[in-house]
Design a protein around this motif. Structure first.
Motif, short mmCIF file in Angstrom:
data_model
loop_
_atom_site.label_atom_id
_atom_site.label_comp_id
_atom_site.label_asym_id
_atom_site.label_seq_id
_atom_site.Cartn_x
_atom_site.Cartn_y
_atom_site.Cartn_z
N GLY A 88 0.55 -1.34 0.33
CA GLY A 88 -0.15 0.02 -0.26
C GLY A 88 0.51 0.85 0.05
N MET A 89 2.12 1.40 0.80
CA MET A 89 3.24 2.01 0.88
C MET A 89 3.78 3.07 -0.51
SD MET A 89 4.47 2.19 4.06
CE MET A 89 5.73 3.24 4.50
N THR A 90 3.93 1.29 -1.13
CA THR A 90 4.43 1.38 -2.63
C THR A 90 3.61 2.22 -3.62
OG1 THR A 90 3.83 -0.61 -3.41
CG2 THR A 90 5.79 -0.48 -2.02
N LEU A 91 1.59 1.83 -3.18
CA LEU A 91 0.90 2.65 -4.88
C LEU A 91 0.45 3.85 -3.74
CD1 LEU A 91 -0.75 1.98 -6.06
CD2 LEU A 91 -3.21 1.10 -4.29
N ILE A 92 0.78 4.76 -2.56
CA ILE A 92 0.67 6.21 -2.48
C ILE A 92 2.11 7.09 -3.14
CG2 ILE A 92 0.88 7.06 -0.71
CD1 ILE A 92 -1.69 5.23 -1.01
N ASN A 93 3.38 6.42 -3.32
CA ASN A 93 3.86 7.08 -3.63
C ASN A 93 4.01 7.25 -5.26
OD1 ASN A 93 6.64 6.06 -5.47
ND2 ASN A 93 7.70 7.90 -4.16
N THR A 94 3.36 5.90 -5.33
CA THR A 94 2.87 5.91 -7.48
C THR A 94 1.78 6.77 -7.93
OG1 THR A 94 3.75 3.82 -7.15
CG2 THR A 94 2.16 4.60 -8.88
N ILE A 95 0.74 6.82 -7.12
CA ILE A 95 -0.27 7.87 -7.28
C ILE A 95 -0.28 9.02 -6.78
CG2 ILE A 95 -1.24 5.83 -8.02
CD1 ILE A 95 -3.11 6.73 -4.57
N GLY A 96 0.69 9.53 -5.80
CA GLY A 96 0.98 10.72 -5.41
C GLY A 96 -0.21 10.67 -4.26
N ALA A 97 -0.59 10.57 -3.38
CA ALA A 97 -1.75 11.18 -2.73
C ALA A 97 -1.01 11.76 -1.23
CB ALA A 97 -1.92 9.43 -2.17
N SER A 98 -1.52 12.51 -1.22
CA SER A 98 -1.59 13.32 -0.02
C SER A 98 -0.82 13.02 1.05
CB SER A 98 -2.58 14.54 -0.14
OG SER A 98 -3.47 13.42 0.82
N PRO A 99 -0.60 13.06 2.45
CA PRO A 99 -0.58 12.66 3.56
C PRO A 99 -1.80 11.90 4.55
CG PRO A 99 1.02 13.94 3.85
CD PRO A 99 0.41 14.36 2.83
N TRP A 100 -2.62 12.75 4.54
CA TRP A 100 -3.94 11.95 5.02
C TRP A 100 -4.26 11.20 4.23
CZ3 TRP A 100 -5.77 11.55 10.44
CH2 TRP A 100 -5.36 12.21 10.90
N LEU A 101 -4.11 11.35 3.22
CA LEU A 101 -5.25 10.18 1.47
C LEU A 101 -4.62 9.03 2.07
CD1 LEU A 101 -6.78 10.10 -0.46
CD2 LEU A 101 -5.54 11.20 -1.84
N SER A 102 -3.76 9.15 2.11
CA SER A 102 -2.43 7.56 2.17
C SER A 102 -3.36 6.74 3.00
CB SER A 102 -0.97 8.18 2.33
OG SER A 102 -0.47 8.55 2.11
N TYR A 103 -3.40 7.86 4.64
CA TYR A 103 -3.43 7.38 5.55
C TYR A 103 -4.54 6.65 5.79
CZ TYR A 103 -5.08 6.74 10.90
OH TYR A 103 -5.32 6.36 11.59
N ILE A 104 -5.80 7.29 5.07
CA ILE A 104 -6.88 6.81 4.61
C ILE A 104 -7.01 5.70 3.61
CG2 ILE A 104 -9.19 7.03 3.82
CD1 ILE A 104 -8.88 10.22 4.65
N MET A 105 -6.37 5.23 2.94
CA MET A 105 -6.05 4.67 2.04
C MET A 105 -6.04 2.85 2.59
SD MET A 105 -5.15 5.07 -2.19
CE MET A 105 -5.22 3.72 -3.29
N ILE A 106 -4.39 3.14 3.33
CA ILE A 106 -3.92 2.15 3.67
C ILE A 106 -4.67 1.64 5.66
CG2 ILE A 106 -1.94 1.32 4.43
CD1 ILE A 106 -0.14 3.14 3.04
N SER A 107 -4.15 2.65 6.01
CA SER A 107 -4.83 2.52 7.77
C SER A 107 -6.36 1.84 8.33
CB SER A 107 -4.82 3.99 8.39
OG SER A 107 -3.00 3.91 8.37
N ILE A 108 -6.86 2.73 6.95
CA ILE A 108 -8.74 2.58 7.42
C ILE A 108 -9.16 1.45 5.76
CG2 ILE A 108 -10.74 3.07 7.31
CD1 ILE A 108 -9.37 6.09 8.52
N VAL A 109 -8.87 1.92 5.04
CA VAL A 109 -8.96 1.47 3.92
C VAL A 109 -9.09 -0.45 3.27
CG1 VAL A 109 -10.36 0.93 1.56
CG2 VAL A 109 -10.17 3.60 2.66
N GLY A 110 -7.65 -0.34 3.84
CA GLY A 110 -7.27 -1.67 3.92
C GLY A 110 -6.99 -2.21 5.08
N VAL A 111 -6.68 -2.02 6.13
CA VAL A 111 -6.27 -2.71 7.36
C VAL A 111 -7.41 -2.85 7.50
CG1 VAL A 111 -5.92 -2.19 9.21
CG2 VAL A 111 -4.12 -1.40 7.82
#
Length: 438
Positions: free
Chosen positions: A179-202
């Motif tokens: 998920g962290m590699t994907l965050i770098n790939t799509i250029g997500a902001s810190p909070w968007l990355s947090y939502i995507m990995i920490s809530i949507v993924g986990v």
């Protein structure tokens, strides 16, 4: 002295030594770090006094173990499952242990995670183009080997509770690392990355295993299936390799309107990265609905309390609430300035905690959702208010160090306990033990 006991004592000594060194260098951190280390060591020593992370009754229950699972992946049914079986029988020798296959695939994810840290700990700088291709290949091979290990286990008659636990342990870390590699790939902001990995993924990962804990069967549904999710990750990395990360800022709806003259509803005008996040969020909500519905029906049919079942969600609720509050109120803006470390702490702690539920399900023991590790984000939150500005960052990195030691201890001890009880080798099986599979 067994290897598991040696590791336990070594970890305890390392924790105390680390805490002492940090206290000497940073006096303001002495109290929180000292308290955290003492609690951690006491927990480890208690485990050692009780024979490890799995009690004798739990080890004895391993004789009742049997895996139950259903995979409703569309792509797997169409062609991937046939490919996985073909690959196992034609490429993988029958003397290769299933756990070795799992570990090989996971080593590629660790390599991808390490490349991310080497090139971009901020998770915001474009990588060399070859890295995106490497990430795509790594996820593909991880998926391949993650599905071949079970076939190999049945082929060689070496299926075991240890194999399932090993597999789920790697999967729980895969969610965060990839998920962290994907965050770098799509250029997500810190909070968007947090939502995507920490809530949507986990969170859906936890509720899926929460469902399995009650029903005894892990059901991978048609919507939000891990196979399709991994294929999306692969496609995203390949697209970035060919078109650069700027592709994720393209608004497909705007392009459609420009070329056709058709005006679409305003909510669909989103950059491609936001579209991907919205899609994953919708999928996660669907999975959560299915998990809660299945457990509710199971409780109703078996005369069990649904409230008692919901109580087992306490760790993930405390986890999400605690970290969200800490990162939001952080005077040092931990999420913005230390995104790699913040996401790693969140994800690895999640993997540590979910392993407890998986172990208790496999050993048919009651799961206790209250654990000292539930306090980690709240200790971070307290440090943000009670310590001088900036010291919470040191607390976070110390927590990561302690967690790494704790996780190492748990992995080694649990693997040793299961291997000893089942009288098997972790990464080796007898040569020529292959059996036919239907």
């Amino acid at each position: 002295m067994s290897s598991a006991t040696a590791v336990n004592w070594a970890v305890s000594a390392a924790v105390l030594a680390t805490a002492g060194g940090i206290g000497a260098l940073f006096p303001s951190l002495s109290l929180p770090i000292g308290a955290f280390s003492v609690i951690t060591v006491i927990a480890w020593l208690w485990r050692r006094a009780h024979g490890g992370y799995i009690c004798k009754e739990g080890l004895s229950n391993l004789k009742y173990y049997k895996y139950h699972g259903e995979d409703h992946s569309i792509m797997a049914k169409l062609f991937l499952k046939k490919f996985w079986v073909w690959f196992t029988f034609n490429i993988i020798p029958d003397w290769v242990a299933p756990n070795l296959i799992t570990a090989t695939g996971f080593s590629l994810i660790i390599t991808s995670y390490s490349l991310l840290y080497y090139y971009d700990p901020s998770l915001s700088v474009p990588m060399p183009s070859w890295v995106y291709l490497f990430w795509a290949v790594s996820i593909f091979l991880y998926q391949l080997l993650d599905n071949c290990d079970g076939t190999q286990a049945r082929r060689t008659g070496s299926s075991s509770a240890l194999g399932e636990l090993f597999d789920h342990g790697c999967d729980s870390l895969f969610v965060t690392f990839s998920g962290m590699t994907l965050i770098n790939t799509i250029g997500a902001s810190p909070w968007l990355s947090y939502i995507m990995i920490s809530i949507v993924g986990v969170v859906p990962f936890w509720t899926s295993h929460w469902e399995e804990y009650h029903t005894g069967c892990l059901i991978l549904g048609t919507v939000g299936n891990p196979t399709e999710a991994q294929l999306i990750l692969i496609a995203a990395q390949i697209a970035t390799f060919f078109f650069t990360p700027s592709i994720w800022q393209v608004d497909l709806a705007a392009l459609f309107s420009e070329y056709t003259g058709i005006v679409l509803p305003s909510f669909v005008y989103l950059p491609l990265n936001w579209f991907l996040v919205s899609l994953t969020a919708f999928t996660a909500c669907t999975l959560l609905y299915e998990n809660f519905t299945v457990v509710y029906k199971w409780c109703k049919n078996n005369g069990k309390s649904y409230l008692s079942a919901l109580y087992l969600l306490t760790p993930i609720v405390l986890h999400v609430v605690g970290f969200t509050a800490w990162y939001y109120f952080s005077p040092s803006d931990i999420l913005g300035n230390h995104l790699f470390a913040a996401q790693s702490l969140y994800g690895v702690l999640f993997a540590y905690m979910i392993s407890g539920m998986v172990i208790d399900r496999i050993t048919k023991m009651p799961y206790n959702p209250i654990n000292v590790w539930n306090l980690v984000p709240y200790m971070g939150l307290a440090s943000a208010f009670l310590l001088p500005v900036g010291d919470e960052v040191y607390v976070m990195y110390v927590m990561i160090a302690f967690l790494a030691l704790a996780y190492t201890d748990k992995v080694v001890v649990v693997i040793q306990q299961l291997a000893d009880e089942l009288k098997i080798k972790v990464f080796r099986i007898p040569y020529g033990a292959a059996k036919k599979i239907n």
